[in-house]
Design a protein around this motif. Structure first.
Motif, short mmCIF file in Angstrom:
data_model
loop_
_atom_site.label_atom_id
_atom_site.label_comp_id
_atom_site.label_asym_id
_atom_site.label_seq_id
_atom_site.Cartn_x
_atom_site.Cartn_y
_atom_site.Cartn_z
N SER A 168 0.82 -1.22 0.00
CA SER A 168 0.00 0.00 0.00
C SER A 168 0.86 1.27 0.00
O SER A 168 0.42 2.33 -0.45
CB SER A 168 -0.93 0.01 1.22
OG SER A 168 -0.19 0.20 2.41
N LYS A 205 3.18 3.13 -3.65
CA LYS A 205 2.84 4.28 -4.49
C LYS A 205 3.38 5.58 -3.89
O LYS A 205 3.79 6.49 -4.61
CB LYS A 205 1.33 4.37 -4.69
CG LYS A 205 0.52 4.64 -3.44
CD LYS A 205 -0.97 4.74 -3.77
CE LYS A 205 -1.80 5.08 -2.53
NZ LYS A 205 -3.24 5.18 -2.86
N SER A 216 -6.39 3.46 -4.81
CA SER A 216 -6.09 2.25 -4.04
C SER A 216 -7.05 1.13 -4.43
O SER A 216 -8.25 1.37 -4.64
CB SER A 216 -6.23 2.53 -2.54
OG SER A 216 -5.28 3.48 -2.12
N ASN A 235 -3.66 -3.68 -5.45
CA ASN A 235 -2.75 -2.54 -5.25
C ASN A 235 -1.42 -2.77 -5.95
O ASN A 235 -0.85 -1.84 -6.54
CB ASN A 235 -2.51 -2.32 -3.75
CG ASN A 235 -3.63 -1.51 -3.11
OD1 ASN A 235 -4.20 -0.63 -3.73
ND2 ASN A 235 -3.93 -1.81 -1.86
#
Length: 539
Positions: A153, A156, A165, A172
């Motif tokens: 998560s 990015k 998301s 993801n």
């Protein structure tokens, strides 16, 4: 454990507070200050994981810490935001609202209130032993899965990507890989530098605040480089009153997440409290800890706090820093509130890529590699439970992986208990005369006789062709109604003549209960196999 008055049961801090000395307070102040410094980067980082504004992570490390310390049982446990619970908050609430939005915050607080109510009720109903059904393998698999979910998560943010998301870790990862061409080199540099600083400080200064130093380093680097996304300013105020309300339909939809959060929070708190208690020598009251965790979440929900539980890092540091009483947790919360009042504006300069780097360090520390390796080496069934929980965390919503692990653990447990060992012992061990050996069987049953094991036991006993069947009951802990009925049917068939030896009081009472006394009262229950063999010899 000494008996407590009704007032002490309602307010457990009345038991230890009068015993606190000046020396205790001095040690607790030092431990509290250390804990407050350590939690600063963690609180902000965990809020990012949960999809909450940064200040909510710090709020969650203030109010719940005080309530849990006053109403729990551990002298060293410190409650607050945790990585695993933050992930579940995000995966549960993000289905109904955009992260960081007013609705998201309100639903997160509602989730916290409901989870606290569940925890409190479990404590009041004395359900402390329920955490034993969440095996260590489930916790290891879940935390390892949560670690990977956190890392994916944050990819990015580490790469400086502006993408939405997904609902699972796999989604993801796919979205991140598809946008790699848009990587921001400045963000990547800051993220990698943050990880490197944290690892180096941890290596050279094991007890130092490595994450705090890394966060300061990332901030300075961001100021030099410029043009990078920042966390943004936090209000320099104490936790404000909040109203965690939502419609019943939404609460029902979040029910699975509520139960998962409540259970995981309790498992985390009890596991950490017991771990520290093994070193301190303190006795932990699981039910009181449930009550403390429940109240901390219920009250915290009205003061801008999302779900909290025991923090392994903060509790460990609290103990090693010399904390003697729960006052250390209260001092840590007070010092954190002071820091929040005077230093919150500086959080505006923290780069998001730097926080992502810190979260990568957090994720790595969550994976207990030595214990995972031990389980894979020694126990195949627990390995399946661990691996399944981990895979479920990748493919499903994180909270569902707990249920996958629990169901698998329960399946293996029931499978094992439903197949108690039927051990046929060589009659010569008991010096049975040669002429009686063909007609005599000595059986040791290692396991309880209950509805789940009846079919297995009946099949095993009926397969015996001996006329005289001596049952050694030392390994039988209890017999339920179905088990007593099965044994009564075997006795009444007269295929064997049964001789029960070494029966414990509880299973013997079940056999002689009114429903089966007609069958078993006519039998003699022998103290040992020799007495039974003497009877067989006479016949």
């Amino acid at each position: 454990m000494p008996s407590r008055s009704p007032l002490e049961r309602a307010f457990p801090f009345l038991r230890w507070l009068p015993l606190v000395t000046k020396q205790d307070l001095k040690a607790d102040v030092i431990a509290g200050l250390t804990g407050a410094i350590i939690v600063l980067p963690q609180g902000v980082a965990y809020a990012m994981i949960a999809g909450m504004p940064a200040e909510y992570g710090l709020y969650t490390c203030i109010v719940p810490a005080i309530i849990a310390a006053l109403f729990g049982s551990s002298h060293h446990l410190i409650s607050g935001a945790t990585a695993a619970l933050s992930v579940i908050v995000f995966t549960t609430v993000s289905q109904f609202a955009a992260p960081g939005s007013p609705l998201f915050i309100q639903l997160a607080l509602t989730l916290t209130l409901c989870a606290g109510i569940v925890q409190l009720l479990m404590g009041l109903m004395r359900f402390g032993a329920v955490v034993n059904f969440v095996s260590h393998s489930v916790v290891l698999g879940f935390t390892a899965g949560a670690a990977v979910v956190i890392a994916i998560s944050q990819l990015k943010h580490l790469l400086g990507l502006s993408i939405v998301s997904g609902s699972t870790a796999i989604e993801n990862l796919q979205l991140t890989l598809g946008a790699l061409a848009q990587t921001d080199s400045k963000a990547l540099l800051i993220g990698i530098a943050t990880i490197a600083i944290s690892v180096c400080v941890k290596t050279l200064w094991p007890k130092g605040p490595h994450m705090l130093i890394a966060m300061v380093g990332a901030t300075l680097l961001a100021l030099v480089i410029g043009d990078v996304a920042l966390v943004g300013a936090m209000p320099n105020s104490l936790p404000a009153f909040s109203l965690p309300v939502a419609d019943v339909v939404t609460v029902e939809r979040m029910a699975m997440g509520i139960i998962a959060v409540a259970l995981l929070g309790l498992v985390e708190a009890i596991s950490i409290a017991r771990s520290v208690a093994m070193k301190s020598g303190q006795l932990i009251d699981a039910n009181q800890e449930f009550i403390g965790q429940g109240l901390s979440n219920m009250i915290g929900a009205f003061f801008s706090c999302y779900v909290s539980s025991g923090s392994f890092t903060r509790s460990g540091v609290n103990y090693t820093s010399g904390a003697r009483t729960p006052c250390a947790a209260i001092f840590a919360a007070v010092f954190l509130a002071i820091i929040l009042l005077f230093f919150a504006p500086y959080a505006a300069y923290i780069p998001i890529a730097g926080m992502a780097g810190i979260l990568f360090v957090v994720a790595y520390n969550l994976i207990d590699i030595p214990h995972i390796i031990d389980i894979f080496r020694t126990d195949k069934k627990e390995s399946v439970v661990l691996a399944s929980t981990f895979v479920a965390a990748m493919l499903l919503h994180l909270e569902l992986s707990i249920y996958v692990g629990m169901l698998l653990s329960l399946f293996f447990y029931l499978r094992r208990t439903s197949r108690p060992t039927i051990e046929f012992i060589d009659p010569r061990v008991y010096k049975v005369p040669e002429h009686l050996i063909p007609d005599t069987a000595i059986v040791r049953i290692n396991g309880s006789v209950f509805y789940g094991s009846c079919q297995h036991l009946q099949r095993g006993l009926q397969a015996c062709n001996a006329k005289h069947l001596i049952i050694l009951g030392r390994g039988i802990n209890f017999i339920d109604y179905t088990g007593a009925q099965m044994l009564a049917n075997l006795v009444n068939r007269k295929q064997h003549t049964f001789y029960f030896c070494h029966m414990k009081a509880t299973p013997l009472q079940a056999l002689l209960s009114p429903g089966f006394s007609k069958t078993f009262s006519s039998l003699t229950f022998y103290k040992n196999a020799k007495e039974a063999l003497a009877t067989i010899s006479v016949h």
